[in-house]
Design an enzyme around this catalytic site. Structure first.
Site, PDB file in Angstrom:
ATOM      1  N   GLU A 128     -19.506   2.427   4.669  1.00  0.00           N
ATOM      2  CA  GLU A 128     -18.629   1.505   3.957  1.00  0.00           C
ATOM      3  C   GLU A 128     -17.560   1.047   4.955  1.00  0.00           C
ATOM      4  O   GLU A 128     -17.727   0.059   5.632  1.00  0.00           O
ATOM      5  CB  GLU A 128     -17.999   2.192   2.742  1.00  0.00           C
ATOM      6  CG  GLU A 128     -17.165   1.256   1.899  1.00  0.00           C
ATOM      7  CD  GLU A 128     -16.382   2.013   0.850  1.00  0.00           C
ATOM      8  OE1 GLU A 128     -16.248   1.478  -0.263  1.00  0.00           O
ATOM      9  OE2 GLU A 128     -15.892   3.123   1.139  1.00  0.00           O
ATOM     10  N   HIS A 161     -25.794  11.672  -4.261  1.00  0.00           N
ATOM     11  CA  HIS A 161     -24.389  11.322  -4.049  1.00  0.00           C
ATOM     12  C   HIS A 161     -23.580  12.588  -3.862  1.00  0.00           C
ATOM     13  O   HIS A 161     -23.613  13.493  -4.701  1.00  0.00           O
ATOM     14  CB  HIS A 161     -23.831  10.533  -5.238  1.00  0.00           C
ATOM     15  CG  HIS A 161     -22.397  10.125  -5.049  1.00  0.00           C
ATOM     16  ND1 HIS A 161     -21.403  10.443  -5.944  1.00  0.00           N
ATOM     17  CD2 HIS A 161     -21.791   9.444  -4.047  1.00  0.00           C
ATOM     18  CE1 HIS A 161     -20.244   9.956  -5.511  1.00  0.00           C
ATOM     19  NE2 HIS A 161     -20.458   9.354  -4.363  1.00  0.00           N
ATOM     20  N   HIS A 162     -22.851  12.662  -2.748  1.00  0.00           N
ATOM     21  CA  HIS A 162     -21.945  13.773  -2.467  1.00  0.00           C
ATOM     22  C   HIS A 162     -20.523  13.245  -2.360  1.00  0.00           C
ATOM     23  O   HIS A 162     -20.155  12.649  -1.347  1.00  0.00           O
ATOM     24  CB  HIS A 162     -22.302  14.463  -1.142  1.00  0.00           C
ATOM     25  CG  HIS A 162     -23.550  15.281  -1.186  1.00  0.00           C
ATOM     26  ND1 HIS A 162     -24.213  15.689  -0.040  1.00  0.00           N
ATOM     27  CD2 HIS A 162     -24.268  15.769  -2.228  1.00  0.00           C
ATOM     28  CE1 HIS A 162     -25.277  16.386  -0.389  1.00  0.00           C
ATOM     29  NE2 HIS A 162     -25.334  16.448  -1.705  1.00  0.00           N
ATOM     30  N   ASN A 177       0.844  -1.188   0.000  1.00  0.00           N
ATOM     31  CA  ASN A 177       0.000   0.000   0.000  1.00  0.00           C
ATOM     32  C   ASN A 177       0.882   1.242   0.000  1.00  0.00           C
ATOM     33  O   ASN A 177       1.291   1.737   1.043  1.00  0.00           O
ATOM     34  CB  ASN A 177      -0.922  -0.009   1.231  1.00  0.00           C
ATOM     35  CG  ASN A 177      -1.889   1.165   1.230  1.00  0.00           C
ATOM     36  OD1 ASN A 177      -1.982   1.902   0.251  1.00  0.00           O
ATOM     37  ND2 ASN A 177      -2.589   1.336   2.327  1.00  0.00           N
ATOM     38  N   GLU A 236     -16.926  -3.334  -4.516  1.00  0.00           N
ATOM     39  CA  GLU A 236     -16.222  -2.646  -5.593  1.00  0.00           C
ATOM     40  C   GLU A 236     -14.839  -3.241  -5.847  1.00  0.00           C
ATOM     41  O   GLU A 236     -14.352  -3.228  -6.980  1.00  0.00           O
ATOM     42  CB  GLU A 236     -16.105  -1.153  -5.276  1.00  0.00           C
ATOM     43  CG  GLU A 236     -15.289  -0.828  -4.037  1.00  0.00           C
ATOM     44  CD  GLU A 236     -15.289   0.658  -3.704  1.00  0.00           C
ATOM     45  OE1 GLU A 236     -15.900   1.431  -4.455  1.00  0.00           O
ATOM     46  OE2 GLU A 236     -14.681   1.032  -2.689  1.00  0.00           O
TER      47      GLU A 236
END
Length: 704
Positions: free
Chosen positions: A503, A414-415, A194, A509
């Site tokens: 989430e 959606h923001h 990462n 996703e």
């Protein structure tokens, strides 16, 4: 609701020599002992069924720029014990009522030389222990900065752990299963992979942390009621097998700015010799305050579809155009811009989803990429800030609202904040008013990218306070919130039930970003979901992502029946049928389960569970006599044995079983399934196969 609150002075034994004080759980399954060491350091230990599960562990806080921290030189000046017993009703949930029953001990400590006082409050339930630090109003401790919290959790052996690295900015990792002694080496690899990682500790892990001892005891470490404080990670002393709290720092490296009177979040330890008890525990919710929203009639569970998966896979895009230059907010002119041709949030496409939702009984449609700025954010600058009010030319806000309304469907806003938190706060009132004016009752917020101003972390005190501000501000406008990339939940949805989803973990996703482990969904309910529901976005039917986007070679590591089961095993009052209408139309018989399954429940029964291997759950739909069962399986095929004794006696039901075919496999044959119907009663039993990465789903409808 029934409340019983009375003092009890017989629940602990006191020794003037060892300064040891005992607290027992209401039925005696747990015993917690508090004591001071010779140097005045507070400690505790915990036993479960007469077996030590947490060895003597130190408590305290290290202060910044202070000659003396809140670590030692304490004496006990007061101890108060009490019992509390209530039953409360959640606005939504896995059950329609929750018992909150615990014994409490509050120990007031005075520090020699500073005359400062702290209270350590313990609550002992039949499923575990919660404790927190409280700082009463006093002249010698008013404003202070936390350098580090030093709460310890001393383990009794080299337990098996299900963990993710102690990252300050994301929880979107696959879980690693290892011994505690193996974390150092394995964590090093995870951090190296990462490249965005800002911080590093080779033995740091995040909570909720799931553990299993060699003799079959399950232990879960987490926190509850995270408000005005930094999110807690755990750092492991892998020589002595002692976890210690490790708070998320802010841009200056500080861990928390405190003003008395105040308190920390609860630190939680759940323990059982049955994994199902960890899943069924409501201790995290019980350690949060009751709802502060008086009228909750506007808060309703939601099943939705959305213009989302097609963008995640790369089939369509968030941006209206690819070549328009950077614009100034409020004066953008798209008349000369060339449309990309792939913009997902266009009128015709959104209407298609609205029609699909209406035809199949869904409540709402999420639309991402509707507002200006995506072309700049993706193509020019990650510092771009959105205004949350200005739609693209091909998105007719009022027209689509009227069209959806005529079909009995809502649109979910959606923001995407792009991490520019202060900008979002400046626009929040206008954005929420815009939503209400145009018929939006729920918002999915996103915090992708570095938090601005730069240097803040996604989980430090500063940003935790922002997330809380957004929830409370939304409640003022009667708006429900589904926050992505925000801090993991800690049961705050009890206090603010308009927080209907988060989430804060590796969701579906990632199946389009290279995939997740096939057993990932057998771990999440033991870890991430301990603090509250997750917007996992299940329901993918096409596992070969290249069929959506030839340039994307990812594969969804799941069978179709595994995806169906997630609507039961991954509890959430906000459930998305995440795939596209085209893919659902290819499998209408399997899609029927998603149409039928409930999103709000009156009872939940955990039939079988083992972290990393399998979970089987049965839930009763609120207001009906109908039940739904879900089973998710790891990489090893297995057979479940189901006892239907939870069904009402004397009633007859029709069970529709959606199961993996004999040759089903998450990688090689994920779309192989069978559907059959059988008659069942509370005396029925069933043996059912689950394929690797598979599972099954059952709808049980009362026969009228």
């Amino acid at each position: 609701m029934k409340n019983l609150f009375f003092a009890s002075l017989i629940l602990f034994a006191f020794s003037t020599v060892a300064k040891a004080q005992q607290l027992k759980s209401p039925e005696g399954k747990f015993v917690m002992e508090f004591s001071l060491q010779n140097d005045g350091t507070p400690t505790y230990n915990l036993k479960y069924k007469n077996k030590e599960v947490v060895k003597t562990s130190k408590l305290g806080l290290e202060l910044k720029d202070d000659k003396k921290s809140l670590l030692n030189d304490f004496t006990v000046v007061d101890t108060k014990t009490s019992t509390f017993d209530e039953t409360w009703k959640p606005v939504w949930g896995e059950v329609d009522h929750i018992r909150n029953h615990y014994n409490e001990m509050a120990v007031t400590l005075n520090q020699k030389g500073t005359d400062r006082q702290i209270i350590i409050r313990f609550r002992l339930f039949e499923d575990g222990l919660g404790f927190r630090y409280e700082f009463p109003a006093q002249k010698n401790l008013t404003y202070f900065v936390i350098k580090e919290e030093r709460s310890q959790f001393a383990m009794t052996g080299d337990h098996t752990a299900f963990w993710i690295p102690g990252d300050y900015d994301t929880q979107e990792y696959d879980y690693t299963k290892s011994k505690l002694s193996e974390i150092r080496g394995l964590s090093q690899k995870a951090y190296t992979a990462n490249v965005s990682q800002k911080s590093f500790s080779p033995t740091g892990v995040q909570t909720s942390l799931m553990l299993k001892t060699a003799d079959g005891i399950y232990i879960n470490l987490h926190e509850a009621a995270l408000i005005n404080y930094s999110c807690m990670h755990l750092n492991l002393d892998d020589k002595n097998l002692v976890f210690e709290s490790w708070l998320t720092p802010d841009a200056k490296g500080d861990k928390g700015y405190m003003q008395a009177p105040s308190h920390s979040p609860w630190r939680t330890i759940m323990v059982s010799d049955d994994a199902r008890d960890i899943l069924a525990s409501k201790m995290t919710l019980n350690l949060n305050d009751p709802s502060k929203i008086d009228d909750t009639s506007w808060i309703k569970p939601v099943k939705y579809v959305g213009v989302w998966w097609e963008m995640i896979t790369g089939k369509s895009s968030w941006s209206y155009t690819n070549d328009f230059p950077t614009v100034q907010l409020g004066v953008s002119d798209f008349s000369k811009a060339k449309p990309s041709g792939t913009h997902g949030a266009n009128n015709a496409n959104v209407k298609k989803y609205i029609d699909f939702a209406a035809a199949n009984g869904f409540d709402a449609v999420l639309v991402e990429g509707w507002n200006e700025g995506w072309e700049d954010w993706f193509g020019h600058s990650k510092d771009y800030v959105f205004d949350f009010l200005t739609p693209y030319p091909d998105f007719d806000v009022k027209g689509l609202h009227e069209y959806a309304k005529s079909k009995g469907v809502k649109i979910i806003m959606h923001h995407e904040t792009s991490g520019s938190v202060r900008n979002y706060e400046r626009h929040m009132d206008a954005a929420y008013k815009f939503m209400k004016d145009n018929g939006y009752d729920a918002v999915k917020s996103g915090y992708v990218g570095d938090i601005l101003p730069r240097g803040e972390n996604h989980y430090d005190q500063w940003i935790v306070n922002h997330y809380q501000y957004a929830i409370e501000k939304a409640a003022d406008y009667k708006i429900m919130v589904n926050a992505h990339e925000a801090v993991r939940p800690t049961g705050i949805c009890r206090t603010y039930p308009n927080l209907i989803g988060n989430e804060a973990a590796r969701g579906t996703e990632y199946q389009a970003f290279g995939g997740s482990k096939p057993n990932h969904v057998t771990v999440l309910p033991f870890t991430r979901l301990i603090g509250g529901p997750m917007d996992y976005t299940p329901g993918i039917f096409e596992m070969d992502i290249s069929k959506m986007n030839p340039d994307n070679k990812s594969h969804v590591n799941s069978t179709i029946c595994n995806q169906l089961a997630l609507y039961v095993t991954m509890y959430s009052p906000l459930q998305m049928a995440a795939d596209t209408p085209e893919n659902y139309n290819r499998f209408p018989d399997a899609f029927q389960f998603i149409k039928d399954v409930a999103v709000d429940w009156s009872e939940s029964k955990y039939i079988e569970a083992e972290p990393g291997d399998f979970i089987t759950v049965a839930r009763k739909a609120k207001g009906t006599n109908n039940w739904f069962i879900g089973n998710v399986n790891g990489e090893t095929p297995r057979t479940s044995n189901i006892d239907f004794s939870f069904l009402e006696k004397g009633k007859k039901y029709t069970a529709t079983i959606y199961a993996d075919a004999k040759d089903a496999h998450y990688k090689t044959n994920p779309q192989a399934y069978t559907i059959k119907k059988i008659a069942v009663t509370n005396k029925s039993k069933l043996s059912q196969l689950s394929a690797p990465g598979g599972g099954y789903a059952i709808s049980i409808i009362e026969t009228k």
